[in-house]
Design an enzyme around this catalytic site. Structure first.
Site, PDB file in Angstrom:
ATOM      1  N   TYR A 142       0.822  -1.214   0.000  1.00  0.00           N
ATOM      2  CA  TYR A 142       0.000   0.000   0.000  1.00  0.00           C
ATOM      3  C   TYR A 142       0.857   1.267   0.000  1.00  0.00           C
ATOM      4  O   TYR A 142       0.397   2.331  -0.397  1.00  0.00           O
ATOM      5  CB  TYR A 142      -0.935   0.036   1.223  1.00  0.00           C
ATOM      6  N   LYS A 191       3.545 -15.318   3.372  1.00  0.00           N
ATOM      7  CA  LYS A 191       3.498 -16.147   2.160  1.00  0.00           C
ATOM      8  C   LYS A 191       4.956 -16.445   1.807  1.00  0.00           C
ATOM      9  O   LYS A 191       5.446 -16.117   0.713  1.00  0.00           O
ATOM     10  CB  LYS A 191       2.757 -15.370   1.051  1.00  0.00           C
ATOM     11  N   ASP A 223      -2.905 -18.149   2.866  1.00  0.00           N
ATOM     12  CA  ASP A 223      -4.062 -18.864   2.313  1.00  0.00           C
ATOM     13  C   ASP A 223      -4.620 -19.848   3.343  1.00  0.00           C
ATOM     14  O   ASP A 223      -5.831 -19.987   3.502  1.00  0.00           O
ATOM     15  CB  ASP A 223      -3.713 -19.564   0.987  1.00  0.00           C
ATOM     16  N   ASP A 247      -5.168  -6.502   6.149  1.00  0.00           N
ATOM     17  CA  ASP A 247      -6.379  -5.813   5.707  1.00  0.00           C
ATOM     18  C   ASP A 247      -7.474  -6.840   5.426  1.00  0.00           C
ATOM     19  O   ASP A 247      -8.621  -6.719   5.888  1.00  0.00           O
ATOM     20  CB  ASP A 247      -6.043  -5.006   4.440  1.00  0.00           C
ATOM     21  N   ASP A 251     -10.772  -8.174   8.146  1.00  0.00           N
ATOM     22  CA  ASP A 251     -12.180  -8.077   7.729  1.00  0.00           C
ATOM     23  C   ASP A 251     -12.868  -9.426   7.861  1.00  0.00           C
ATOM     24  O   ASP A 251     -14.010  -9.507   8.329  1.00  0.00           O
ATOM     25  CB  ASP A 251     -12.276  -7.615   6.263  1.00  0.00           C
TER      26      ASP A 251
END
Ligand code: NAD
Length: 355
Positions: A142, A191, A223, A247, A251
């Site tokens: 980001y 990851k 994942d 992020d 959520d």
């Protein structure tokens, strides 16, 4: 104590939910003998309309000069056509960066009285949901460079993800310190089978873990983590992860607890000044109709009392008042299970009465 609070009401339901959080803070001040002073700091779409930019310098100065910052939410369809550099959420990114807020903390806790709102199978929900997502907030993709160019006659977009050791180390310390106050288990999500950033992440988190021998550390690929959060959320205590993964996972984590309107978050850097907000957006579909659930913002104000002002008893009082209101059957539309529905104002009032 005297404390100054910068108030960013924002757009959509922002002014309604922040208004109720301030009412609750005033009830706390009256009960415990504190003085809170509020300083308005316009940000978001309303600031674009009034000042031409999503975060005017004057608002930033207000935030940097107060003891802490309370935010509703920003954005809405009216400003969707703004150029990327002038969108409402750019104001939020600039504010986080200027305040040096490198950690976002989001609790995912299922309220006992709202277990019917949990979308997971009842045998999974029965094991309980009570964990915290610690997300790195001002690094990663980001905050890397972004570009779109034309290559061989087609558009090509590039976003750069990068992390330095110190950016990983400081957020890892936050996670381990938080785990010490909880069930002493950190799950670091990355990851590392694909990304260099993740391999560095895993090495640095492992190094930091050596300073916390009393805390268990597990590593999990992102994942798998996304799957485990819905398969068996009871296994998690503290999840620490980088910005993009955090992020998405935070959520997901809040959704499994019931309504998005119930969850607070805090963003912290060095020192005690933080940014406190609900996790949801400005909900333009219900703005101005007294339908918004203010509990996420009220619990964010409780986090402010606890983490920025070191007022544990006061924070406990707010959280207990929320629990009591829910136990007594108080419900906004988003968490109603039949029965009477309170508006934003009514829920704020119900919680104030129980402080
Ligand atoms: P949203 O969170 O605003 O709304 C999603 C759904 O949840 C809507 O149906 C809404 O009515 C409902 N909802 C959200 N908060 C609620 C509450 N307190 N009580 C009852 N119901 C609630 O997400 P969205 O619709 O994707 O985004 C709307 C705007 O908010 C967009 O402009 C987006 O960019 C912005 N946004 C801002 C922030 C922020 O300020 N931190 C975060 C996310 C989205």
């Amino acid at each position: 104590m005297n404390k100054s609070i910068a108030v960013i009401r924002g757009d959509g339901i922002g002014p309604e939910i922040v208004g109720e959080a301030i009412r609750v803070l005033d009830a706390v001040a009256a009960k415990f003998g504190h003085t809170f002073t509020y300083h308005e700091a316009p940000m978001g779409g309303n600031a674009i309309d009034a000042f031409g930019v999503p975060l005017p310098d004057s608002s930033l100065e207000t935030c940097l000069s107060c003891d802490s910052v309370l935010l509703g939410a920003v954005g809405g369809p009216k400003w969707d056509a703004q150029p990327p550099a002038n969108r409402p959420e750019r104001g939020l990114l600039r504010l986080r960066s200027a305040m040096g807020l490198y950690t976002n903390i989001r609790p995912a806790r299922m309220f006992a009285d709202l277990s019917a709102a949990c979308p997971l199978r009842s045998d999974i929900a029965a094991r309980g949901i009570d964990f915290v997502v610690v997300r790195e907030l001002i690094g990663g993709v980001y905050f890397g460079s972004h570009s779109t160019e034309t290559v061989d006659g087609e558009q090509k977009a590039t976003d750069i993800m990068s992390y330095s050791e110190h950016e990983i180390r400081r957020v890892a310390h936050v996670a381990f310190q938080m785990a010490r106050k909880r069930r002493r288990r950190v799950t670091s999500v990355d990851k590392a089978n694909v990304l260099d950033c993740s391999r560095l992440w895993r090495r640095v988190v492992t190094e930091v873990a050596a300073e916390y021998p009393d805390v268990e550390l597990l590593h999990m690929y992102v994942d798998n983590a996304a799957m485990q959060i819905v398969r068996d959320p009871s296994q998690f205590d503290v999840i620490v992860t980088e910005n993009l993964f955090g992020d998405i996972l935070s959520d997901e984590a809040s959704q499994i607890t019931g309504s998005i309107g119930m969850i607070p978050s805090s963003s912290m850097g060095e020192g005690t000044r933080g940014l406190y907000e609900p996790i949801h957006g400005s909900a333009p579909d219900i703005a101005g109709q007294d339908k918004a659930n203010p509990i996420g913002t009220i619990l964010a104000a409780a986090m402010m009392l606890r983490y920025s002002f070191d007022m544990a008893a006061e924070a406990d009082a707010v959280e207990a008042a929320v629990d009591a209101a829910l136990k007594d059957g108080c419900r906004c539309g988003d968490i109603a299970q039949g029965g009477a529905v309170l508006g934003c104002r009514g829920m704020g009032e119900a919680i104030c009465q129980r402080i």
